[in-house]
Write a protein that holds these residues in place. Structure first.
Motif, short mmCIF file in Angstrom:
data_model
loop_
_atom_site.label_atom_id
_atom_site.label_comp_id
_atom_site.label_asym_id
_atom_site.label_seq_id
_atom_site.Cartn_x
_atom_site.Cartn_y
_atom_site.Cartn_z
N ALA A 196 8.13 38.53 -3.37
CA ALA A 196 7.51 38.83 -2.07
C ALA A 196 7.31 37.54 -1.27
CB ALA A 196 6.17 39.54 -2.26
N THR A 197 6.94 36.46 -1.97
CA THR A 197 6.76 35.17 -1.30
C THR A 197 8.10 34.65 -0.79
OG1 THR A 197 4.91 34.72 -2.78
CG2 THR A 197 5.83 32.83 -1.62
N ARG A 198 9.11 34.68 -1.68
CA ARG A 198 10.45 34.23 -1.27
C ARG A 198 10.94 35.03 -0.07
NH1 ARG A 198 14.65 36.60 -5.11
NH2 ARG A 198 14.14 38.36 -3.76
N ASN A 199 10.80 36.37 -0.14
CA ASN A 199 11.28 37.22 0.95
C ASN A 199 10.56 36.94 2.27
OD1 ASN A 199 12.85 38.37 -1.02
ND2 ASN A 199 11.79 40.34 -1.06
N THR A 200 9.27 36.72 2.16
CA THR A 200 8.47 36.47 3.38
C THR A 200 8.94 35.18 4.05
OG1 THR A 200 6.62 37.61 2.35
CG2 THR A 200 6.10 36.21 4.24
N LEU A 201 9.18 34.15 3.24
CA LEU A 201 9.67 32.88 3.80
C LEU A 201 11.04 33.08 4.45
CD1 LEU A 201 8.63 30.61 0.77
CD2 LEU A 201 7.58 30.57 3.04
N ILE A 216 3.06 28.99 10.50
CA ILE A 216 2.48 30.20 9.88
C ILE A 216 2.57 30.02 8.36
CG2 ILE A 216 2.69 32.70 9.58
CD1 ILE A 216 3.94 32.87 12.36
N PRO A 217 1.43 29.80 7.69
CA PRO A 217 1.50 29.58 6.25
C PRO A 217 1.75 30.89 5.48
CG PRO A 217 -0.79 29.54 6.97
CD PRO A 217 0.05 29.73 8.21
N VAL A 218 2.46 30.75 4.37
CA VAL A 218 2.68 31.89 3.46
C VAL A 218 1.97 31.55 2.16
CG1 VAL A 218 4.42 33.21 2.18
CG2 VAL A 218 4.86 32.50 4.55
N ILE A 219 1.03 32.39 1.78
CA ILE A 219 0.13 32.04 0.68
C ILE A 219 0.31 33.02 -0.48
CG2 ILE A 219 -2.28 31.50 0.07
CD1 ILE A 219 -1.47 32.05 3.72
N PRO A 220 0.78 32.56 -1.63
CA PRO A 220 1.00 33.47 -2.76
C PRO A 220 -0.32 34.05 -3.29
CG PRO A 220 2.10 31.34 -3.11
CD PRO A 220 1.19 31.19 -1.93
N LEU A 231 20.11 36.85 1.91
CA LEU A 231 19.68 35.75 2.79
C LEU A 231 19.63 34.44 2.00
CD1 LEU A 231 16.59 37.14 4.75
CD2 LEU A 231 18.88 36.71 5.65
N PRO A 232 19.96 33.30 2.65
CA PRO A 232 19.83 32.02 1.95
C PRO A 232 18.36 31.70 1.66
CG PRO A 232 20.39 31.70 4.27
CD PRO A 232 20.42 33.18 4.03
N LEU A 233 18.13 30.92 0.61
CA LEU A 233 16.75 30.53 0.29
C LEU A 233 16.17 29.71 1.44
CD1 LEU A 233 16.74 29.50 -3.47
CD2 LEU A 233 15.67 31.50 -2.39
N SER A 234 14.89 29.91 1.68
CA SER A 234 14.24 29.21 2.79
C SER A 234 13.91 27.77 2.41
CB SER A 234 12.94 29.94 3.13
OG SER A 234 12.22 29.23 4.08
N LYS A 235 13.89 26.92 3.42
CA LYS A 235 13.44 25.53 3.18
C LYS A 235 11.93 25.42 3.36
CE LYS A 235 17.63 22.91 4.02
NZ LYS A 235 18.51 23.91 4.69
N ARG A 236 11.32 26.46 3.90
CA ARG A 236 9.85 26.45 4.04
C ARG A 236 9.25 26.49 2.63
NH1 ARG A 236 8.52 29.53 9.41
NH2 ARG A 236 10.60 29.65 10.26
N THR A 237 8.06 25.94 2.49
CA THR A 237 7.41 26.01 1.17
C THR A 237 6.13 26.84 1.27
OG1 THR A 237 6.44 23.89 1.71
CG2 THR A 237 8.24 23.86 0.12
N PRO A 238 5.84 27.57 0.17
CA PRO A 238 4.60 28.33 0.19
C PRO A 238 3.39 27.40 0.21
CG PRO A 238 5.90 28.83 -1.78
CD PRO A 238 6.61 27.75 -1.05
N TYR A 239 2.31 27.87 0.76
CA TYR A 239 1.05 27.13 0.84
C TYR A 239 0.50 26.94 -0.56
CZ TYR A 239 -3.15 26.28 3.80
OH TYR A 239 -4.19 25.75 4.51
#
Ligand code: RIB
Ligand code: CA
Length: 307
Positions: free
Chosen positions: A44-49, A61-65, A94-102
């Motif tokens: 869910a975290t990967r998909n959200t990013l 916009i932070p993504v928080i596991p 989709l390619p993996l995001s470069k954003r990182t989870p919070y």
């Protein structure tokens, strides 16, 4: 602008809800917390990013596991592979995001934001209620600090979707839902009572093909998967339900629905009725239940905003 936290188990309709929220100037998305449900919390975290990437959303916009299992520690519901695909996003690759989870935890983030914006935060919770329940257990003060929680979940006057008696988000963690409902926090319930009337249809998705972009390709891929899955389960329905987007819609424009105050209980006993949400004859009303909806008004608003 309404300060909101989205709590998701991304999921195809979660992805549509994120897109709807990010495209809506009425909402200030302070963060997106993730939970197990349609997929694992990690997925869910990967998909959200990834969804935020494809939306080209603000990096701030932070993504928080959050939680990867129900409060009881026992997984009740399996992943929803047939409705959402192996990856939860219709196998869109989709390619993996470069954003990182919070680096914080969902429950702590919810508490932190409620303290920072007393009386102003609406949590739009479109997965299991585990993160909200953990936040309430960690700091019961947030019950009074929250503006409200708008929950996509439950089926008060209609049958369930994962069992004849239960809706998926409540069934995945009935104890958590029960904690939230009993907490005293203002709750609006956007359940199958209304969401099953909000249908995305083949012709809507075809129109997105006319706008050529990575984003419209992505929307088409996930929605085609979602519509095929719905068609296999219920060919009569003629579309697929916009469950999670409706919870966002209710915050953007409350006039999409009419609510009825009720005392709603959650069945937490293991057995056929597990996860059932039902009205209890009690004076104190703990939930505003959406029972009426202006379908055309909501669906056209959603379709105009999404692309
Ligand atoms: O019952 C519908 C809900 O279950 C939606 O939130 C969907 O994403 C799944 O989690
Ligand atoms: Ca969801």
């Amino acid at each position: 602008m309404e300060h909101v936290i989205l709590d998701v188990d991304t999921g195809i309709d979660d992805a549509l809800a994120i897109a709807y929220a990010v495209h809506s100037p009425e909402l200030d998305v302070l963060g997106i917390t993730t939970c197990f449900g349609n997929v694992s919390q990690k997925e869910a975290t990967r998909n959200t990013l990834q969804v935020l990437d494809v939306l080209d959303a603000d990096d701030n916009i932070p993504v928080i596991p959050g939680a990867n299992e129900p409060i009881s520690g026992q997984h009740i519901k399996e992943k929803s592979t047939r409705i959402h695909g192996e990856d939860g996003l219709g196998n869109s690759g989709l390619p993996l995001s470069k954003r990182t989870p919070y680096s914080s935890e969902a429950a702590d983030f919810i508490i932190e934001k409620m303290e920072e914006y007393p009386g102003q935060i609406t949590v739009i919770a479109v997965g299991p209620q585990t993160n909200m329940a953990l936040a309430i257990q960690k700091n019961p003060e947030i019950v009074r600090l929250a503006k409200r929680v708008v929950i996509m979940g439950g089926a008060v006057t209609v049958p369930g979707n994962v069992t004849p008696n239960a809706e998926a988000n409540i069934y995945a963690d009935p104890e958590a839902a029960s904690i939230v409902f009993k907490s005293g926090m203002p709750v609006t319930l956007v359940g199958l009572d209304v969401t099953m009337q909000t249908l995305l249809r083949v012709e809507d998705v075809q129109q997105w093909g006319e706008v050529k972009s990575d984003y419209s390709d992505f929307l088409q891929t996930i929605c085609n998967f979602y519509m095929d899955a719905y068609h296999q389960f219920n060919p009569e329905l003629g579309g697929s339900a916009l469950h999670d987007p409706l919870a966002v819609g209710v915050v953007i424009d409350p006039s999409f629905v009419k609510t009825t105050p009720m005392h709603v209980g959650v069945n937490v006993e293991r057995g056929d009725a597990l996860g059932n949400t039902h009205e209890v004859a009690q004076k104190n009303k703990n939930v505003e239940v959406c029972l009426d909806i202006d379908v055309d008004h909501f669906v056209s608003h959603f379709l105009n905003r999404i692309v």
